[in-house]
Write a protein that holds these residues in place. Structure first.
Motif, PDB file in Angstrom:
ATOM      1  N   TRP A 205       0.863  -1.403  -0.001  1.00  0.00           N
ATOM      2  CA  TRP A 205       0.654   0.065  -0.037  1.00  0.00           C
ATOM      3  C   TRP A 205       1.138   1.767   0.184  1.00  0.00           C
ATOM      4  O   TRP A 205       1.983   1.346   0.380  1.00  0.00           O
ATOM      5  CB  TRP A 205      -0.601   0.207   1.033  1.00  0.00           C
ATOM      6  CG  TRP A 205      -2.264  -0.068   0.888  1.00  0.00           C
ATOM      7  CD1 TRP A 205      -2.477  -2.114   0.478  1.00  0.00           C
ATOM      8  CD2 TRP A 205      -3.446  -0.268   1.445  1.00  0.00           C
ATOM      9  NE1 TRP A 205      -3.600  -2.441   0.108  1.00  0.00           N
ATOM     10  CE2 TRP A 205      -4.724  -1.418   1.308  1.00  0.00           C
ATOM     11  CE3 TRP A 205      -3.759   0.818   2.216  1.00  0.00           C
ATOM     12  CZ2 TRP A 205      -5.537  -1.227   1.214  1.00  0.00           C
ATOM     13  CZ3 TRP A 205      -5.344   0.838   1.971  1.00  0.00           C
ATOM     14  CH2 TRP A 205      -6.342  -0.195   1.971  1.00  0.00           C
ATOM     15  N   GLY A 206       0.132   1.932  -0.497  1.00  0.00           N
ATOM     16  CA  GLY A 206       1.093   3.225  -0.871  1.00  0.00           C
ATOM     17  C   GLY A 206       2.131   3.396  -1.445  1.00  0.00           C
ATOM     18  O   GLY A 206       2.404   4.715  -1.809  1.00  0.00           O
ATOM     19  N   GLU A 207       2.443   2.715  -3.026  1.00  0.00           N
ATOM     20  CA  GLU A 207       3.135   2.658  -3.694  1.00  0.00           C
ATOM     21  C   GLU A 207       2.318   3.727  -5.049  1.00  0.00           C
ATOM     22  O   GLU A 207       1.753   4.484  -5.254  1.00  0.00           O
ATOM     23  CB  GLU A 207       3.348   1.696  -4.363  1.00  0.00           C
ATOM     24  CG  GLU A 207       4.116  -0.518  -3.269  1.00  0.00           C
ATOM     25  CD  GLU A 207       4.266  -0.914  -4.221  1.00  0.00           C
ATOM     26  OE1 GLU A 207       3.989  -1.072  -5.384  1.00  0.00           O
ATOM     27  OE2 GLU A 207       5.064  -1.545  -3.772  1.00  0.00           O
ATOM     28  N   ALA A 208       3.779   5.011  -5.214  1.00  0.00           N
ATOM     29  CA  ALA A 208       3.415   5.814  -6.413  1.00  0.00           C
ATOM     30  C   ALA A 208       2.658   5.633  -7.655  1.00  0.00           C
ATOM     31  O   ALA A 208       2.141   6.519  -7.960  1.00  0.00           O
ATOM     32  CB  ALA A 208       5.109   6.117  -6.838  1.00  0.00           C
ATOM     33  N   ASP A 228      -3.509  13.129   2.422  1.00  0.00           N
ATOM     34  CA  ASP A 228      -4.379  12.409   1.063  1.00  0.00           C
ATOM     35  C   ASP A 228      -4.484  11.054   1.430  1.00  0.00           C
ATOM     36  O   ASP A 228      -3.033  10.601   2.299  1.00  0.00           O
ATOM     37  CB  ASP A 228      -2.601  13.268   0.373  1.00  0.00           C
ATOM     38  CG  ASP A 228      -2.631  12.386  -0.934  1.00  0.00           C
ATOM     39  OD1 ASP A 228      -3.378  11.995  -1.435  1.00  0.00           O
ATOM     40  OD2 ASP A 228      -1.493  12.273  -1.541  1.00  0.00           O
ATOM     41  N   LEU A 230      -3.687   8.478  -0.755  1.00  0.00           N
ATOM     42  CA  LEU A 230      -2.931   7.750  -1.244  1.00  0.00           C
ATOM     43  C   LEU A 230      -1.628   7.299  -0.661  1.00  0.00           C
ATOM     44  O   LEU A 230      -1.027   5.929  -0.405  1.00  0.00           O
ATOM     45  CB  LEU A 230      -2.061   8.683  -2.269  1.00  0.00           C
ATOM     46  CG  LEU A 230      -1.618   7.767  -3.827  1.00  0.00           C
ATOM     47  CD1 LEU A 230      -2.540   6.630  -4.055  1.00  0.00           C
ATOM     48  CD2 LEU A 230      -0.859   8.550  -5.036  1.00  0.00           C
ATOM     49  N   PRO A 231      -0.560   7.868   0.546  1.00  0.00           N
ATOM     50  CA  PRO A 231       0.303   7.351   0.879  1.00  0.00           C
ATOM     51  C   PRO A 231      -0.228   6.410   1.944  1.00  0.00           C
ATOM     52  O   PRO A 231       0.742   5.299   2.561  1.00  0.00           O
ATOM     53  CB  PRO A 231       1.559   8.192   1.032  1.00  0.00           C
ATOM     54  CG  PRO A 231       0.104   9.741   1.587  1.00  0.00           C
ATOM     55  CD  PRO A 231      -0.810   8.894   0.144  1.00  0.00           C
ATOM     56  N   GLN A 233      -1.555   4.230   5.286  1.00  0.00           N
ATOM     57  CA  GLN A 233      -1.689   2.314   4.683  1.00  0.00           C
ATOM     58  C   GLN A 233      -3.808   2.218   5.803  1.00  0.00           C
ATOM     59  O   GLN A 233      -3.555   3.179   5.807  1.00  0.00           O
ATOM     60  CB  GLN A 233      -0.407   1.693   5.555  1.00  0.00           C
ATOM     61  CG  GLN A 233       0.671   2.578   6.018  1.00  0.00           C
ATOM     62  CD  GLN A 233       0.909   1.547   4.448  1.00  0.00           C
ATOM     63  OE1 GLN A 233       1.383   0.022   4.371  1.00  0.00           O
ATOM     64  NE2 GLN A 233       1.729   2.424   3.684  1.00  0.00           N
TER      65      GLN A 233
END
Length: 275
Positions: A205-208, A228, A230-231, A233
């Motif tokens: 999780w959180g990979e660009a 955000d 997106l990053p 967990q």
């Protein structure tokens, strides 16, 4: 063929017959089954679109669109007999023989959507993307209506979604849409259930790479600041959702919308710890 033929046909069908959105979802799921997984993946890599962008596009059109929510079955057809097809039963499961039939049918349609999503992306990436797309919409609705984030929340959503391309604002709205909220809540809950059943990992999780071609995942946080997703967990995201669902400011929201949402809030909040 998947992106250039199957999806445009489905998009047109949703436009002309939004009441048939559940059938359109099943149709495109069948289309994905006609191709080996690798061919589906390669078919949606054309141009500048990525696999994640294709799934995001389907999510916006079939989950968030107020006039054609594919997992929000019409009340006059709660059973949806076409779900008895063996290929659909394998992912949707059996119909409930008791309880809320609408909620049960919505759960099964969510599983069809997840079955389609897993044809487009590796299971772990699919899970993270679907969870964060659902979480984004739920947090925006809950924070706005619960008083956390104020009246700027819908405006921020419209601005962010308008910048994601692909005419996304043609299909979604910044207003509160009960069908979209209920669909996201159900899809989030079923995603967690399927992850547990199939033992999907959340280590990546959180990979660009997940962000390529996607809209922003920024939402208003508990303290009013922009965060955000997106990053994040799983534990951090679950805590944000739990705080929003349990907000004391939402009593009026739930009393007003609970009957039309058919969302088991306690069950969903309980499942968040297993995200």
């Amino acid at each position: 063929a998947f992106e250039t033929l199957a999806w445009p046909l489905c998009d047109k069908a949703l436009e002309t017959a939004p009441y048939a959105a559940s059938r359109v979802l099943c149709f495109i799921f069948f289309c994905s089954l006609r191709l080996p997984a690798q061919e589906v993946l390669s078919a949606i890599k054309t141009g500048s679109r990525t696999q994640t962008d294709m799934l995001r596009k389907i999510f916006e059109r079939m989950i968030l669109c107020p006039s054609a929510c594919a997992v929000h079955p019409p009340e006059h057809a709660p059973g949806l007999d076409f779900l008895k097809h063996p290929a659909l039963k394998s992912v949707a499961g059996e119909a409930s023989l008791s309880g809320n039939i609408i909620a049960s049918t919505r759960r099964r349609l969510c599983r069809v959507f997840l079955g389609l999503a897993r044809r487009l992306l590796r299971a772990e990436i699919c899970y993270e993307l679907v969870v964060k797309l659902c979480a984004k919409r739920l947090l925006e609705d809950l924070r706005h209506h619960g008083g956390e984030g104020g009246v700027e929340a819908p405006a921020k959503r419209q601005k962010l979604e308008g910048s994601s391309g692909l005419n996304s604002t043609d299909n979604i709205t910044s207003e509160f849409v009960p069908s979209a909220f209920a669909a996201c809540a159900s899809l989030l809950q079923e995603s967690i259930s399927v992850r547990i059943e199939e033992s999907w990992s959340t280590q990546g999780w959180g990979e660009a790479s997940l962000a390529q071609g996607l809209m922003s995942f920024e939402v208003v946080g508990q303290d009013g600041a922009t965060i955000d997703l997106l990053p994040m967990q799983p534990a951090t995201l679950a805590a944000e959702l739990r705080a929003a669902f349990n907000s004391k400011d939402l009593a009026e929201f739930w009393s007003t919308h609970n009957s039309e949402l058919s969302v088991d809030r306690d069950a969903l909040v309980s499942m968040l710890s297993l995200m």
